[in-house]
Design a protein around this motif. Structure first.
Motif, PDB file in Angstrom:
ATOM      1  N   GLU A   1     -14.862  -7.265 -24.982  1.00 53.48           N
ATOM      2  CA  GLU A   1     -13.465  -7.124 -25.439  1.00 53.48           C
ATOM      3  C   GLU A   1     -13.213  -5.651 -25.729  1.00 53.48           C
ATOM      4  O   GLU A   1     -14.156  -4.860 -25.806  1.00 53.48           O
TER       5      GLU A   1
ATOM      6  N   THR B   1     -13.445 -11.467 -30.770  1.00 52.33           N
ATOM      7  CA  THR B   1     -12.365 -11.980 -31.628  1.00 52.33           C
ATOM      8  C   THR B   1     -11.398 -12.901 -30.884  1.00 52.33           C
ATOM      9  O   THR B   1     -10.492 -13.458 -31.503  1.00 52.33           O
ATOM     10  N   THR B   2     -11.540 -13.034 -29.577  1.00 50.09           N
ATOM     11  CA  THR B   2     -10.649 -13.929 -28.818  1.00 50.09           C
ATOM     12  C   THR B   2     -10.745 -15.333 -29.433  1.00 50.09           C
ATOM     13  O   THR B   2     -11.831 -15.915 -29.486  1.00 50.09           O
ATOM     14  N   ARG B   3      -9.612 -15.845 -29.907  1.00 51.72           N
ATOM     15  CA  ARG B   3      -9.638 -17.073 -30.705  1.00 51.72           C
ATOM     16  C   ARG B   3      -9.487 -18.325 -29.842  1.00 51.72           C
ATOM     17  O   ARG B   3      -8.664 -18.352 -28.921  1.00 51.72           O
TER      18      ARG B   3
ATOM     19  N   ASN C   1      -6.340 -17.517 -27.369  1.00 48.54           N
ATOM     20  CA  ASN C   1      -5.520 -16.301 -27.416  1.00 48.54           C
ATOM     21  C   ASN C   1      -6.422 -15.093 -27.602  1.00 48.54           C
ATOM     22  O   ASN C   1      -7.317 -15.114 -28.461  1.00 48.54           O
ATOM     23  N   GLY C   2      -6.179 -14.050 -26.811  1.00 49.03           N
ATOM     24  CA  GLY C   2      -6.975 -12.828 -26.996  1.00 49.03           C
ATOM     25  C   GLY C   2      -7.026 -12.004 -25.726  1.00 49.03           C
ATOM     26  O   GLY C   2      -6.272 -12.245 -24.779  1.00 49.03           O
ATOM     27  N   GLN C   3      -7.922 -11.042 -25.738  1.00 46.67           N
ATOM     28  CA  GLN C   3      -8.050 -10.141 -24.579  1.00 46.67           C
ATOM     29  C   GLN C   3      -9.517  -9.845 -24.309  1.00 46.67           C
ATOM     30  O   GLN C   3     -10.297  -9.638 -25.237  1.00 46.67           O
ATOM     31  N   LYS C   4      -9.854  -9.829 -23.043  1.00 45.38           N
ATOM     32  CA  LYS C   4     -11.198  -9.418 -22.627  1.00 45.38           C
ATOM     33  C   LYS C   4     -11.093  -8.146 -21.798  1.00 45.38           C
ATOM     34  O   LYS C   4     -10.094  -7.917 -21.102  1.00 45.38           O
TER      35      LYS C   4
ATOM     36  N   THR D   1     -15.622 -17.130 -27.001  1.00 43.46           N
ATOM     37  CA  THR D   1     -14.496 -17.141 -27.943  1.00 43.46           C
ATOM     38  C   THR D   1     -14.984 -17.309 -29.385  1.00 43.46           C
ATOM     39  O   THR D   1     -16.104 -17.769 -29.618  1.00 43.46           O
ATOM     40  N   ARG D   2     -14.099 -16.954 -30.293  1.00 40.83           N
ATOM     41  CA  ARG D   2     -14.389 -17.166 -31.724  1.00 40.83           C
ATOM     42  C   ARG D   2     -13.718 -18.456 -32.162  1.00 40.83           C
ATOM     43  O   ARG D   2     -12.516 -18.631 -31.981  1.00 40.83           O
TER      44      ARG D   2
ATOM     45  N   THR E   1     -14.292 -18.171 -38.295  1.00 36.06           N
ATOM     46  CA  THR E   1     -14.327 -16.825 -38.893  1.00 36.06           C
ATOM     47  C   THR E   1     -14.974 -16.859 -40.274  1.00 36.06           C
ATOM     48  O   THR E   1     -15.080 -15.841 -40.939  1.00 36.06           O
TER      49      THR E   1
ATOM     50  N   ASP F   1      -2.994 -15.894 -23.233  1.00 36.72           N
ATOM     51  CA  ASP F   1      -1.837 -16.072 -24.094  1.00 36.72           C
ATOM     52  C   ASP F   1      -1.517 -17.572 -24.160  1.00 36.72           C
ATOM     53  O   ASP F   1      -0.989 -18.145 -23.213  1.00 36.72           O
TER      54      ASP F   1
END
Ligand SMILES: Cc1cc2nc3c(=O)[nH]c(=O)nc-3n(C[C@H](O)[C@H](O)[C@H](O)COP(=O)(O)OP(=O)(O)OC[C@H]3O[C@@H](n4cnc5c(N)ncnc54)[C@H](O)[C@@H]3O)c2cc1C
Length: 389
Positions: free
Chosen positions: A127, A138-140, A151-154, A170-171, A174, A213
């Protein structure tokens, strides 16, 4: 330990060379270079038709169970021929992981498609804020009825543009230590909400940033337990070491530059290869290549014993990529200003191959774990120095 190849490995190497002579043409190479995508479907399908997509998978899981030495030889021959194999090695690796820890549904969907050469997978680990420290992802992924919303970005999702699935880290939690709150998914790339943005790297090769997204995936695409992603990662790393492949770019560089030095005559008479500085540089490159090859052979041998060659792999990867980077720099200096001419430009030595290697070499010291991380590994695990962080 005698690392000289045995008769079976030599025969396999000869087979791979013959295969490449038949299936890898200058036109294909030009096509790959133009697109930057390190993949060629014609080559890939011919490779799969030989049954080699099964090469790395253990026999107990339906594969050929070829040892790490043979796999290293396979990819080394691809390196020497300048043929791409990222799509093969990554997909072979993930197919083995799915065979080992995947559900029946995942095995049915993924394994035949990969082994037949119809589908590729890409790795969605890194990421923008977590590459070396991959467990900090942190991509959830959050529960939603009987599925998940991601949701998130790689970053650096290489080959996403030609892959059917991404193996996505993914996470999911937390509230626990970072390694304990991760979950893997095999996400079909055509799922709505996924966006791929091209990144051109210094070495011309394409990678991607990928965005997720509100990506909805059914729970049957979850690989391993919820919050059990790190266990899956360990299996993936074990297979990755097995199909680590060639780290032998220096060999292709040496061969090309030696031929050039032998064929180039100097204005004052004699050949470039007769210049002592050129000879010294070539010899140093040859010695480094030999050392890199032996370190790679040692890592492959450790993997063949069933152990994880974490330390040996670090040594081999760091030495080979750093030596390759050094060699491109030294050889470029020797060839003078013409050395920076690009492929296709008149008078470009080695048809621009050296200029290309000079840009590409530093990239090799980053992907698959940076040199600093490999050094930390050697410092901590071999030299017993205190932990870096
Ligand atoms: C061409 C290319 C293709 C790639 N393909 C993929 C892919 O398909 N899938 C995928 O998931 N990833 C891929 N990667 C990502 C790659 O694994 C990471 O780039 C790499 O692990 C480094 O992570 P980072 O870029 O986040 O740098 P960072 O981890 O942010 O590091 C930045 C700098 O800090 C140094 N550093 C970090 N931590 C330490 C430490 N503890 N001690 C000392 N120095 C440290 C690093 O060595 C580096 O110099 C690719 C990368 C490249 C360049």
């Amino acid at each position: 330990m005698d690392f000289r190849p045995g008769p079976a490995e030599q025969a396999f190497r000869a087979d791979v060379r013959a295969f490449l002579r038949e299936n890898w043409t200058p036109e294909q190479m030009a096509r790959v270079k133009r697109s930057g995508t390190m993949h060629d479907w014609d080559l890939h399908r011919a490779f799969a038709a030989r049954g080699w997509m099964r090469a790395a998978m253990p026999e107990s899981l339906g594969g050929q169970g070829r040892g790490p030495e043979e796999l290293a030889a396979l990819f080394q021959e691809f390196d020497l021929a300048g043929a791409p194999y990222d799509g093969m090695s990554v997909s072979m690796m993930v197919a083995s992981v799915v065979a080992q820890v995947g559900s029946d549904f995942q095995k049915r969907e993924i394994i035949p498609a990969v082994l037949s050469g119809d589908a590729l997978l890409c790795l969605g680990y890194s990421e923008p804020g977590s590459g070396s420290d991959v467990a900090a992802a942190t991509t959830r992924a959050e529960r939603d009825d009987d599925g998940w919303v991601i949701n998130g970005q790689k970053m650096w999702t290489s080959l996403a543009e030609v892959s059917r699935w991404v193996i996505l880290l993914t996470r999911t939690n937390t509230e626990v230590a970072k390694h304990r709150g991760l979950t893997f998914f095999l996400v079909p790339m055509e799922t709505p909400g996924i966006e791929i943005q091209e990144i051109k790297t210094l070495g011309n090769k394409r990678s991607n940033a990928t965005f997720y997204d509100d990506v909805r995936v059914d729970d049957r695409w979850r690989l391993g337990e919820v919050d059990g992603g790190w266990e899956v990662m360990k299996v993936a790393l074990a297979y990755e070491r097995g199909v680590m492949g060639g780290i032998s770019d220096g060999m292709a560089l040496f061969e090309a530059t030696r031929r050039h030095a032998e064929q180039t005559t100097l204005p004052e008479g004699g050949r470039l290869i007769d210049d002592p500085a050129v000879r010294e540089c070539l010899v140093r490159t040859a010695i480094d290549n030999e050392v890199a090859d032996l370190l790679g052979a040692r890592a492959a041998w450790v993997a063949a014993t069933g152990a994880l060659p974490g330390l040996e792999g670090s040594e081999a990867k760091m030495f080979a990529t750093e030596a390759f980077t050094r060699a491109t720099s030294d050889l470029l200096d020797l060839l003078g200003p013409e050395g920076v001419l690009k492929q296709g430009e008149p008078r470009a030595p080695v048809d621009g191959f050296l200029e290309y290697c000079h840009r590409y070499a530093p990239v090799t010291t980053i992907y698959g774990g940076t040199s600093e991380i490999q050094r930390n590994n050697v410092a901590e695990r071999m030299l017993g120095l205190p932990r870096a962080r």
